[in-house]
Design an enzyme around this catalytic site. Structure first.
Site, PDB file in Angstrom:
ATOM      1  N   ASP A 174       0.852  -1.191   0.000  1.00  0.00           N
ATOM      2  CA  ASP A 174       0.000   0.000   0.000  1.00  0.00           C
ATOM      3  C   ASP A 174       0.885   1.238   0.000  1.00  0.00           C
ATOM      4  O   ASP A 174       2.114   1.134   0.055  1.00  0.00           O
ATOM      5  CB  ASP A 174      -0.945   0.001   1.214  1.00  0.00           C
ATOM      6  N   HIS A 213     -12.880  -0.455  -7.397  1.00  0.00           N
ATOM      7  CA  HIS A 213     -13.931   0.566  -7.543  1.00  0.00           C
ATOM      8  C   HIS A 213     -13.379   1.993  -7.477  1.00  0.00           C
ATOM      9  O   HIS A 213     -14.052   2.938  -7.876  1.00  0.00           O
ATOM     10  CB  HIS A 213     -15.035   0.383  -6.489  1.00  0.00           C
TER      11      HIS A 213
END
Length: 331
Positions: free
Chosen positions: A191, A238
């Site tokens: 991340d 998304h």
């Protein structure tokens, strides 16, 4: 008068439903439930304790009693059982972080019409610029994963797999739960560097520092390195448009060993484009906050996976709460 799906009363209730939402958000922001979980207090006692205006606080408390998040007895207020379990910081099932994140989103939703007319986001990206925003988002993702992961992971078979990549894994909660279920599994959380401290703190709480590592980077700008036999992508796609999704899937394919498994956890629209409701609303949330993010249908995700060279694509038949789905594919 003919019967309608919606009538004036239900439409008005829909229109002012955000009033109740705002009551909850305000109570979480000033941490009322944590205070009232410890002891029952009169309004004036609570006002003195938290430095609030007595009249304003009294009105908020009355609304919380009406919503049935607080109870009032002998002029003293205390938490209901549900509020104590989910809204008090003393509880391991605390949801306040994700609720505070929802509160941060509300202003942009008031400008949904502008986003629809222009096709452009109306709020700044939340990836690291505002420390409080980032903290609420990451801890909120942790809260949600803590609730869902045990149920979801119990239905997924990773037997025989040894190296898991949690791409965009934030605080590492999913990687932790996969490693808890599969003692032979080693995991890497990938991340943004701003997530490192949250992930390392969370991993340390579970005593898994030797099995769950962290790599900082941006998977849209950099090639992910390493070799894995399973990749977990939870609520990542998304946030991006189709072009960026292709980059992500190509990146995943490049680090998966032959026969490696990709698991995509997402809010998925039906192929007819008629719902379900939450993925439809979430797609609007992405319109408000991202240049191209959206909810995808299963058909759209399957096509993107095929284009990236994945095969054996399927929507897993899992018993999950809410509107999320898990799609599996192999290289």
């Amino acid at each position: 008068m003919p019967e309608y799906k919606w009538n004036p009363q239900s439409l008005l209730e829909l229109s002012n439903g955000y009033w109740q939402t705002s009551v909850l958000h305000a109570a979480i922001k000033i941490d009322l439930f944590s205070v009232l979980d410890e002891q029952a207090l009169r309004a004036e006692e609570l006002a003195d304790k938290i430095g609030a205006d007595k009249d304003g606080l009294q009105r908020l408390l009355t609304a919380l009693v009406a919503i049935e998040l607080l109870v009032k007895k002998d002029d003293c207020f205390s938490c209901t059982r549900s509020a104590a379990v989910f809204l008090s910081r003393q509880s391991p099932l605390y949801l306040g972080n994700i609720i505070q994140h929802h509160r941060q989103l509300m202003e942009s939703w008031a400008h949904l019409d502008e986003a629809v007319m222009t096709g452009q986001p109306v709020r700044a990206a939340y990836a690291g610029d505002d420390p409080e925003w980032r903290r609420n988002f990451l801890l909120g993702m942790h809260d949600l994963a803590m609730l869902l992961a045990p149920k979801l992971i119990s239905q997924i078979d990773l037997g025989g797999r040894r190296r898991l990549l949690d791409l965009g894994g934030g605080p590492g909660t999913w990687a932790i739960h996969f490693c808890k279920k599969y003692p032979e599994l080693q995991a890497t959380v990938y991340d943004l560097p701003s997530s490192r401290s949250f992930a390392e703190e969370t991993v340390a709480c579970f005593g898994l520092e030797e099995r769950v590592g962290f790599v900082g980077g941006d998977f849209l700008l950099e090639k992910v390195s390493g070799s894995y036999d399973v990749v977990w992508l939870s609520h990542i796609l998304h946030g991006e448009g189709p072009q960026e999704v292709r980059i992500i899937l190509d990146n995943v394919a490049s680090v998966l060993e032959p026969g490696g498994l990709l698991l995509i956890h997402e809010f998925v629209l039906d192929d007819a484009g008629s719902g379900p409701l939450f993925p439809a609303l979430f797609s609007l949330n992405m319109l408000l906050g991202t240049p191209a993010g959206r909810s995808y249908s299963g058909e759209q995700l399957f096509e993107l996976l095929r284009d990236a060279g994945f095969k054996d694509t399927q929507n897993l038949d899992l018993d999950l709460p809410g509107s999320s789905s898990v799609i599996a594919a192999k290289v």
